[in-house]
Write a protein that holds these residues in place. Structure first.
Motif, mmCIF file in Angstrom:
data_model
loop_
_atom_site.group_PDB
_atom_site.id
_atom_site.type_symbol
_atom_site.label_atom_id
_atom_site.label_comp_id
_atom_site.label_asym_id
_atom_site.label_seq_id
_atom_site.Cartn_x
_atom_site.Cartn_y
_atom_site.Cartn_z
ATOM 1 N N LEU A 1 0.806 -1.387 -0.591
ATOM 2 C CA LEU A 1 0.002 -0.022 0.400
ATOM 3 C C LEU A 1 1.091 1.797 -0.093
ATOM 4 O O LEU A 1 1.542 1.372 0.622
ATOM 5 N N CYS A 2 0.539 2.098 -0.884
ATOM 6 C CA CYS A 2 1.703 3.426 -0.947
ATOM 7 C C CYS A 2 0.454 4.467 -1.204
ATOM 8 O O CYS A 2 -1.232 4.277 -1.865
ATOM 9 N N LYS A 3 0.439 5.554 -0.793
ATOM 10 C CA LYS A 3 -0.515 7.057 -0.898
ATOM 11 C C LYS A 3 0.981 8.043 -0.656
ATOM 12 O O LYS A 3 1.516 8.395 -0.404
ATOM 13 N N GLU A 4 0.478 8.810 -2.178
ATOM 14 C CA GLU A 4 1.873 10.093 -2.467
ATOM 15 C C GLU A 4 0.439 11.605 -2.419
ATOM 16 O O GLU A 4 -0.538 11.447 -3.044
ATOM 17 N N ASP B 1 4.825 1.666 0.716
ATOM 18 C CA ASP B 1 4.759 -0.298 0.457
ATOM 19 C C ASP B 1 4.538 -0.785 1.552
ATOM 20 O O ASP B 1 5.637 -1.790 2.197
ATOM 21 N N VAL B 2 3.176 -0.109 2.323
ATOM 22 C CA VAL B 2 3.707 -1.245 3.910
ATOM 23 C C VAL B 2 2.786 -1.863 3.338
ATOM 24 O O VAL B 2 1.667 -2.269 2.845
ATOM 25 N N SER C 1 -2.419 5.123 -4.154
ATOM 26 C CA SER C 1 -1.688 4.980 -5.282
ATOM 27 C C SER C 1 -1.229 3.946 -5.890
ATOM 28 O O SER C 1 -1.011 3.621 -6.721
ATOM 29 N N ALA C 2 -1.133 3.154 -5.050
ATOM 30 C CA ALA C 2 -0.958 1.853 -5.223
ATOM 31 C C ALA C 2 -1.073 0.463 -3.983
ATOM 32 O O ALA C 2 -1.474 1.283 -2.488
ATOM 33 N N GLY C 3 -1.194 -0.475 -5.007
ATOM 34 C CA GLY C 3 -1.064 -1.364 -3.260
ATOM 35 C C GLY C 3 -2.458 -1.888 -3.692
ATOM 36 O O GLY C 3 -3.682 -1.508 -3.603
ATOM 37 N N GLY D 1 -11.339 -12.150 1.801
ATOM 38 C CA GLY D 1 -11.137 -11.819 0.996
ATOM 39 C C GLY D 1 -11.728 -11.332 -0.076
ATOM 40 O O GLY D 1 -11.636 -11.684 -1.679
ATOM 41 N N ASP D 2 -12.462 -10.492 0.083
ATOM 42 C CA ASP D 2 -12.630 -9.744 -0.384
ATOM 43 C C ASP D 2 -11.533 -8.354 -1.474
ATOM 44 O O ASP D 2 -11.345 -8.179 -0.115
ATOM 45 N N VAL D 3 -11.913 -7.650 -2.715
ATOM 46 C CA VAL D 3 -10.425 -6.796 -2.436
ATOM 47 C C VAL D 3 -11.562 -5.404 -2.296
ATOM 48 O O VAL D 3 -12.690 -5.178 -3.421
ATOM 49 N N ILE D 4 -11.191 -4.840 -1.446
ATOM 50 C CA ILE D 4 -11.943 -3.229 -1.363
ATOM 51 C C ILE D 4 -11.095 -2.249 -1.408
ATOM 52 O O ILE D 4 -11.604 -1.408 -0.313
ATOM 53 N N THR D 5 -9.843 -2.425 -1.621
ATOM 54 C CA THR D 5 -9.048 -1.324 -2.422
ATOM 55 C C THR D 5 -10.113 -0.349 -2.861
ATOM 56 O O THR D 5 -9.558 1.515 -2.283
ATOM 57 N N HIS D 6 -10.881 -0.258 -3.549
ATOM 58 C CA HIS D 6 -11.967 0.678 -4.066
ATOM 59 C C HIS D 6 -13.509 0.977 -3.825
ATOM 60 O O HIS D 6 -13.949 1.661 -4.137
#
Length: 382
Positions: A19-22, A31-32, A66-68, A74-79
Motif C-alpha cells: 500500500l502506497c499513498k502519495e 509499500d506497507v 496510489s498503489a497496493g 477474501g474480498d478486495v476492498i481497495t476501491h
C-alpha cells in the motif's frame, strides 16, 4: 451484542499488500504490507507525520491509495467506498452530534441504512451497545452533559453497533486525562477481547501500545520498520531509532568486532564488551550501539559490594534524580560511558543510597541484559 460468530470472524481477516499513498512529491505511506488475523489488537505506532493516520484512512476508505491492495475476508476492498466497507472508525475527537442524545447518536448509522432497519431492531442493537460500554443508564443525555471518558464510550458504541469486522481507532484516548486514559486502556482491551473482532489502533504513545496491543507496527517515514509483539519490540528492537523510540535506552556507540552464536562483541571508547545479544545480523566492522535499558542497570555505593555480581561496571556521580512514586530515575555521569539513566525500584537500593547530586556511585550490568543494535541515522532508508 454477542461475541463475533464464525462467519464474522472469517470476514475479519485483513490483508494489506504494497500500500502506497502519495501527495504530489510526498510519499505519506510507502509499500506497507501486513496480514491481520481476526481478533487481533494491532497498534500502529510512530511519531507525528510518520503516516499512521494516513494508513488508517486508507483502510477506512477515506483516502484512495496510489498503489497496493486491501483485502478483507477474501474480498478486495481497495476501491470500495467507505460507507460500504464492513469497518467502522472511532475518531480522535469523537465527532458526536451535540443536538442528539446518546441513544440517537449511537443509532444514527443504523437509521441511515438502506433497506431500512426496523425501529425495534435499531433500539435493541443500541441498547446492547450501550450496555456493552456501561452507558445504558445515560441514553437520554446530550454529549455536552457527559465526561470525556463517557463521550469516548459513546463513540465506541456508535462504531460497534453496526457490528463491523474490524474497528479502526485514531488516537481515541488522546483527549483524556492521565488516570482516565489508563482506565480506558483497560476497558478497551477488555472490550476487544470479549467481542473477538480486530482493532487497528493508531497511537504515538509507546506505553499505550505496549500495554494494549497483541502486535505493534512501528512506522517511520511512511514505512513499517518493525512489526512484532510488544515483548519482542521492547527487547529486540531492529535498530537504534526503534530502541530509542520504545521506552528509554542508554546508548554507547561502537564498532562490531566479532559475532558468534547470536552473541556479539562490540568495541567502544569505554572498552570492549563481549557475549551480548544482538537484534540483527551484524558483521565485524559495522557501526553499532551498545544499548542498555535503565531498569536493567543496578546502582550501588562504591565499596558496598552490591555490584560485585555484575560483570560490567562503571564508576560515576549522580547528576540528577526524579521521583516517580514506585521508582526513582537517576542520571549518572560515568567516566567511561558518559551520562546514563538508571531506574531503580523505590523498595530496593534507593533507600540505601544517597541520591543527591554529587554522590559517588557504581553502575553495573550483565552482558545478557544489554543489546547491540545497528546504528540508524536520518540518511538511512527508511
Amino acid at each position: 451484542m454477542p461475541v463475533a460468530n464464525d462467519e464474522r470472524v472469517a470476514e475479519g481477516f485483513l490483508h494489506v499488500n504494497g500500500l502506497c499513498k502519495e501527495y504530489g512529491d510526498v510519499r505519506a505511506v510507502s509499500d506497507v504490507s501486513f496480514a491481520l488475523e481476526p481478533g487481533t489488537f494491532f497498534a500502529l505506532l510512530g511519531p507525528s507525520g510518520c503516516g499512521k493516520t494516513t494508513l488508517l484512512k486508507l483502510l477506512a476508505g477515506f483516502e484512495t491509495p496510489s498503489a497496493g491492495e486491501i483485502h478483507l475476508g477474501g474480498d478486495v476492498i481497495t476501491h470500495v467506498p467507505a460507507f460500504r466497507r464492513p469497518l467502522n472508525t472511532v475518531f480522535q475527537h469523537y465527532a458526536l452530534f451535540p443536538h442528539m442524545d446518546v441513544t440517537k447518536n449511537v443509532g444514527y448509522a443504523l437509521r441511515q441504512q438502506r433497506p431500512r432497519i426496523a425501529k425495534s431492531e435499531i433500539q435493541s442493537r443500541v441498547d446492547e451497545a450501550l450496555l456493552m460500554v456501561r452507558l445504558d443508564h445515560l441514553g437520554r443525555r446530550r454529549p455536552w452533559e457527559l465526561s470525556g471518558g463517557q463521550q469516548q464510550r459513546v463513540a465506541l458504541a456508535r462504531a460497534l453497533v453496526a457490528q463491523p469486522s474490524v474497528l479502526l481507532l485514531d488516537e481515541p484516548l488522546s483527549a483524556l486525562d492521565a488516570k482516565l486514559r489508563v482506565d480506558m486502556q483497560t476497558e478497551l482491551k477488555s472490550l476487544q477481547t470479549r467481542l473477538g473482532i480486530s482493532f487497528v489502533f493508531v497511537t504515538h504513545d509507546q506505553g499505550e501500545a505496549l500495554s494494549m496491543a497483541d502486535r505493534i507496527a512501528v512506522m517511520r517515514a511512511g514505512e513499517i520498520v518493525q512489526d512484532s509483539t510488544p515483548q519482542e519490540l521492547y527487547d529486540l528492537p531492529v535498530d537504534s531509532w526503534v530502541a530509542g523510540f520504545i521506552g528509554t535506552m542508554n546508548f554507547v556507540p561502537g564498532t562490531v568486532t566479532g559475532a558468534s552464536g547470536g552473541l556479539t562483541q562490540i568495541t567502544t571508547d569505554a572498552g570492549r564488551f563481549s557475549g551480548i545479544p544482538t537484534t540483527s545480523d551484524l558483521t565485524p566492522g559495522r557501526s553499532a550501539q551498545l544499548a542498555l535499558r535503565p531498569e536493567r542497570l543496578c546502582l550501588s555505593t562504591p565499596g558496598s559490594g552490591d555490584t560485585a555480581t555484575a560483570e560490567c561496571t562503571a564508576s560515576g556521580v549522580i547528576e540528577s534524580f526524579s521521583f516517580h512514586g514506585d521508582q526513582v530515575d537517576c542520571t549518572v555521569r560515568t567516566r567511561t560511558l558518559g551520562a546514563v539513566r538508571v531506574r531503580i525500584p523505590l523498595a530496593g537500593a534507593a533507600h540505601e543510597i544517597n541520591l543527591q547530586p554529587g554522590t559517588a556511585v557504581d553502575v553495573g550490568w550483565h552482558p545478557k541484559d544489554a543489546r547491540i543494535v545497528p546504528t540508524w541515522n536520518s540518511a538511512s532508508r527508511p
